[in-house]
Design a protein around this motif. Sequence first.
Motif, PDB file in Angstrom:
ATOM      1  N   TYR A 163       8.453   3.756 -12.429  1.00 15.92           N
ATOM      2  CA  TYR A 163       8.469   4.639 -11.265  1.00 15.92           C
ATOM      3  C   TYR A 163       7.050   4.974 -10.807  1.00 15.92           C
ATOM      4  N   ARG A 164       6.154   5.216 -11.764  1.00  9.92           N
ATOM      5  CA  ARG A 164       4.779   5.564 -11.395  1.00  9.92           C
ATOM      6  C   ARG A 164       4.091   4.399 -10.687  1.00  9.92           C
ATOM      7  N   LEU A 165       4.304   3.180 -11.206  1.00  5.84           N
ATOM      8  CA  LEU A 165       3.653   2.034 -10.579  1.00  5.84           C
ATOM      9  C   LEU A 165       4.319   1.665  -9.258  1.00  5.84           C
ATOM     10  N   ASN A 166       5.636   1.794  -9.156  1.00  5.10           N
ATOM     11  CA  ASN A 166       6.302   1.544  -7.872  1.00  5.10           C
ATOM     12  C   ASN A 166       5.797   2.487  -6.796  1.00  5.10           C
ATOM     13  N   ALA A 167       5.471   3.705  -7.177  1.00  2.98           N
ATOM     14  CA  ALA A 167       4.949   4.668  -6.199  1.00  2.98           C
ATOM     15  C   ALA A 167       3.595   4.243  -5.650  1.00  2.98           C
ATOM     16  N   ARG A 168       2.887   3.385  -6.383  1.00  7.47           N
ATOM     17  CA  ARG A 168       1.595   2.880  -5.910  1.00  7.47           C
ATOM     18  C   ARG A 168       1.727   1.493  -5.280  1.00  7.47           C
ATOM     19  N   GLY A 169       2.948   0.978  -5.119  1.00  7.42           N
ATOM     20  CA  GLY A 169       3.146  -0.338  -4.513  1.00  7.42           C
ATOM     21  C   GLY A 169       3.041  -1.492  -5.481  1.00  7.42           C
ATOM     22  N   ARG A 198       0.822  -1.216   0.000  1.00  8.83           N
ATOM     23  CA  ARG A 198       0.000   0.000   0.000  1.00  8.83           C
ATOM     24  C   ARG A 198       0.854   1.263   0.000  1.00  8.83           C
ATOM     25  N   ASN A 199       2.175   1.105   0.165  1.00  9.60           N
ATOM     26  CA  ASN A 199       3.076   2.256   0.167  1.00  9.60           C
ATOM     27  C   ASN A 199       4.040   2.131  -1.003  1.00  9.60           C
ATOM     28  N   ALA A 200       4.818   3.160  -1.223  1.00 10.53           N
ATOM     29  CA  ALA A 200       5.771   3.185  -2.329  1.00 10.53           C
ATOM     30  C   ALA A 200       6.883   2.169  -2.091  1.00 10.53           C
ATOM     31  N   ILE A 201       7.321   1.554  -3.167  1.00 10.42           N
ATOM     32  CA  ILE A 201       8.377   0.543  -3.088  1.00 10.42           C
ATOM     33  C   ILE A 201       9.469   0.878  -4.105  1.00 10.42           C
ATOM     34  N   THR A 202      10.582   0.177  -3.971  1.00 10.52           N
ATOM     35  CA  THR A 202      11.663   0.203  -4.950  1.00 10.52           C
ATOM     36  C   THR A 202      11.960  -1.232  -5.346  1.00 10.52           C
ATOM     37  N   GLN A 203      12.102  -1.491  -6.638  1.00  9.73           N
ATOM     38  CA  GLN A 203      12.287  -2.842  -7.137  1.00  9.73           C
ATOM     39  C   GLN A 203      13.616  -2.955  -7.877  1.00  9.73           C
ATOM     40  N   THR A 204      14.039  -4.202  -8.130  1.00  4.86           N
ATOM     41  CA  THR A 204      15.217  -4.446  -8.953  1.00  4.86           C
ATOM     42  C   THR A 204      14.846  -4.304 -10.421  1.00  4.86           C
ATOM     43  N   ALA A 205      15.842  -4.408 -11.277  1.00  2.76           N
ATOM     44  CA  ALA A 205      15.623  -4.125 -12.697  1.00  2.76           C
ATOM     45  C   ALA A 205      14.595  -5.057 -13.331  1.00  2.76           C
ATOM     46  N   TRP A 206      14.583  -6.320 -12.907  1.00  6.27           N
ATOM     47  CA  TRP A 206      13.669  -7.288 -13.508  1.00  6.27           C
ATOM     48  C   TRP A 206      12.500  -7.624 -12.583  1.00  6.27           C
ATOM     49  N   TRP A 242      11.505  -3.664  -2.040  1.00  2.09           N
ATOM     50  CA  TRP A 242      11.525  -3.246  -0.637  1.00  2.09           C
ATOM     51  C   TRP A 242      10.852  -1.878  -0.529  1.00  2.09           C
ATOM     52  N   GLY A 243      10.466  -1.515   0.682  1.00  2.00           N
ATOM     53  CA  GLY A 243       9.818  -0.226   0.886  1.00  2.00           C
ATOM     54  C   GLY A 243      10.752   0.928   0.590  1.00  2.00           C
ATOM     55  N   GLU A 244      10.198   1.965  -0.016  1.00  2.00           N
ATOM     56  CA  GLU A 244      11.046   3.100  -0.401  1.00  2.00           C
ATOM     57  C   GLU A 244      11.506   3.889   0.822  1.00  2.00           C
ATOM     58  N   ARG A 245      10.610   4.147   1.747  1.00  2.00           N
ATOM     59  CA  ARG A 245      10.984   4.905   2.950  1.00  2.00           C
ATOM     60  C   ARG A 245      10.702   4.123   4.227  1.00  2.00           C
ATOM     61  N   THR A 246       9.725   3.240   4.190  1.00  2.00           N
ATOM     62  CA  THR A 246       9.356   2.442   5.362  1.00  2.00           C
ATOM     63  C   THR A 246       9.261   0.980   4.954  1.00  2.00           C
ATOM     64  N   GLU A 247       8.933   0.136   5.901  1.00  3.04           N
ATOM     65  CA  GLU A 247       8.726  -1.274   5.598  1.00  3.04           C
ATOM     66  C   GLU A 247       7.525  -1.443   4.666  1.00  3.04           C
ATOM     67  N   VAL A 248       7.544  -2.540   3.908  1.00  3.79           N
ATOM     68  CA  VAL A 248       6.448  -2.823   2.990  1.00  3.79           C
ATOM     69  C   VAL A 248       5.182  -3.114   3.790  1.00  3.79           C
ATOM     70  N   VAL A 249       4.091  -2.430   3.440  1.00  2.64           N
ATOM     71  CA  VAL A 249       2.791  -2.641   4.074  1.00  2.64           C
ATOM     72  C   VAL A 249       1.929  -3.442   3.104  1.00  2.64           C
ATOM     73  N   PRO A 250       1.635  -4.716   3.393  1.00  8.97           N
ATOM     74  CA  PRO A 250       0.860  -5.531   2.456  1.00  8.97           C
ATOM     75  C   PRO A 250      -0.529  -4.948   2.239  1.00  8.97           C
ATOM     76  N   PRO A 251      -1.096  -5.164   1.068  1.00 10.19           N
ATOM     77  CA  PRO A 251      -2.456  -4.674   0.814  1.00 10.19           C
ATOM     78  C   PRO A 251      -3.477  -5.429   1.647  1.00 10.19           C
ATOM     79  N   ALA A 252      -4.562  -4.760   1.964  1.00  7.07           N
ATOM     80  CA  ALA A 252      -5.604  -5.374   2.784  1.00  7.07           C
ATOM     81  C   ALA A 252      -6.383  -6.435   2.022  1.00  7.07           C
ATOM     82  N   ARG A 253      -6.459  -6.308   0.710  1.00  7.26           N
ATOM     83  CA  ARG A 253      -7.211  -7.260  -0.124  1.00  7.26           C
ATOM     84  C   ARG A 253      -6.592  -7.269  -1.514  1.00  7.26           C
ATOM     85  N   PRO A 254      -6.849  -8.310  -2.297  1.00  6.56           N
ATOM     86  CA  PRO A 254      -6.334  -8.330  -3.667  1.00  6.56           C
ATOM     87  C   PRO A 254      -6.961  -7.228  -4.506  1.00  6.56           C
TER      88      PRO A 254
END
Length: 433
Positions: free
Chosen positions: A244-250, A79-87, A92-104
């Motif tokens: 980048y846009r999609l990573n910002a949405r988790g 539910r928060n912004a993340i940073t991913q590897t190239a593939w 991992w979370g961009e500024r905080t720990e990854v917060v899993p989504p409440a539902r699919p």
Amino acid sequence: MSRGRLAGTVGSWRTALRIARRETRRARGRTALVLALIMLPVLALTFTAVTFDMSELSRAERMDRRLGAADVELRWVARNAITQTAWGEDWWGERTEVVPPARPATAAEVTALLPAGSRVTPVRWWMPFEVRLDGRLVGFEALALDLTDPLARPLARLRAGRPPTGPGEIAMSPPALRRLGVRVGDRVTTADGARTYTVVGVVEFPDNLGEVVALPSTTPTGPGQAVPSWLVDLPGRPDGTFVYRLNARGVVVTARTPAPGRDDMGTGATALPDPAEAGNAVLVGGLGLLEVVLLVGPAFAVGVRRRRRDLALVAVAGGDHVHLRRVVLADGVVLGAGGAVLGLLLGVAAAFAGRPLVEQYVTHARLGGYRVFPAALAAIATVAVLAGVLAALAPAWSAARQDPVAGLAGRREAPATGGVGWSSACCSPSVAA
């Protein structure tokens, strides 16, 4: 080394190689034995190397098996912004720990993040699927996807029947059908008895040739199951800010090209080889080399004893101990090269012909494209020639020390010097003191 000496050495080796080629035609039985002893380890190593290279999927092959006909795969993991590897293999979370989504996420929510004209289809990888068989719970690996959708259709191969289309239909792999003892048209009930499915097709997934079940894409996600993926057909190529846009949405993005400006975490083709695997390869190669030397060496020794007269003629014609050694070592070069060529050809042919058996009983997955691992084959051929030379080394030193007169007379030792005899040094009569 002067030019004259170099020319003499090259000429000496050329002559030795011609003698070795002639000897292989004369002593066909010994030649066949030595070639077989060298060829068999080369064949086994070549088969292993070629099969290993075909089993190591390229990045493009892995993307084809993951994306099917889609442009990208999306996974809404936070539910928060993340940073991913190239593939998209890690995040991992961009500024905080990854917060899993409440539902699919729903298809509408995913489509809202994409450019206009995009189309999505859901895929849930490797879900548990249990049935009761003879009073026992039997578990299978299952995927939930729509095999009638062009985006997901390349993920599986339909071998019989048709793809599942309704909520009460499934397709199964051949091993799963054999495990349950059912056929197309039969019905299967889950372990809890809540749902009954009709088997409408036989499918095969290239990444798993075992017991697999293909469920409808509408199958609900249970607690603790993996986050569903979304295969996406984009109207055009994604721009530089798409990830980048999609990573910002988790959302994690897996595409056929690496995300720009992202760290690959050392998982690319430039990663260093595993030290344990390299050590095992060196150990196996060294043992193979030692085996060939120990087995082929006696055959070369027998050949030297049978060629005593020919070697003595070389000595009488002016050849010294160096020339005699080269004549015997040339046998190792010629037979080592011949065994290497035969072993490489038969090993590659065996690896290509044995692909279905390796896929079914060893890797339990389809191999990649037809490849031959040129670097490994070159190393194997070099080791084979080296093994032939090392096996001929001891007989070559023995041949260089033999007495020419004894060789011409057909004896293994020089004649006794008591009375009138022949000096092995000058080949002239001498009277013992």
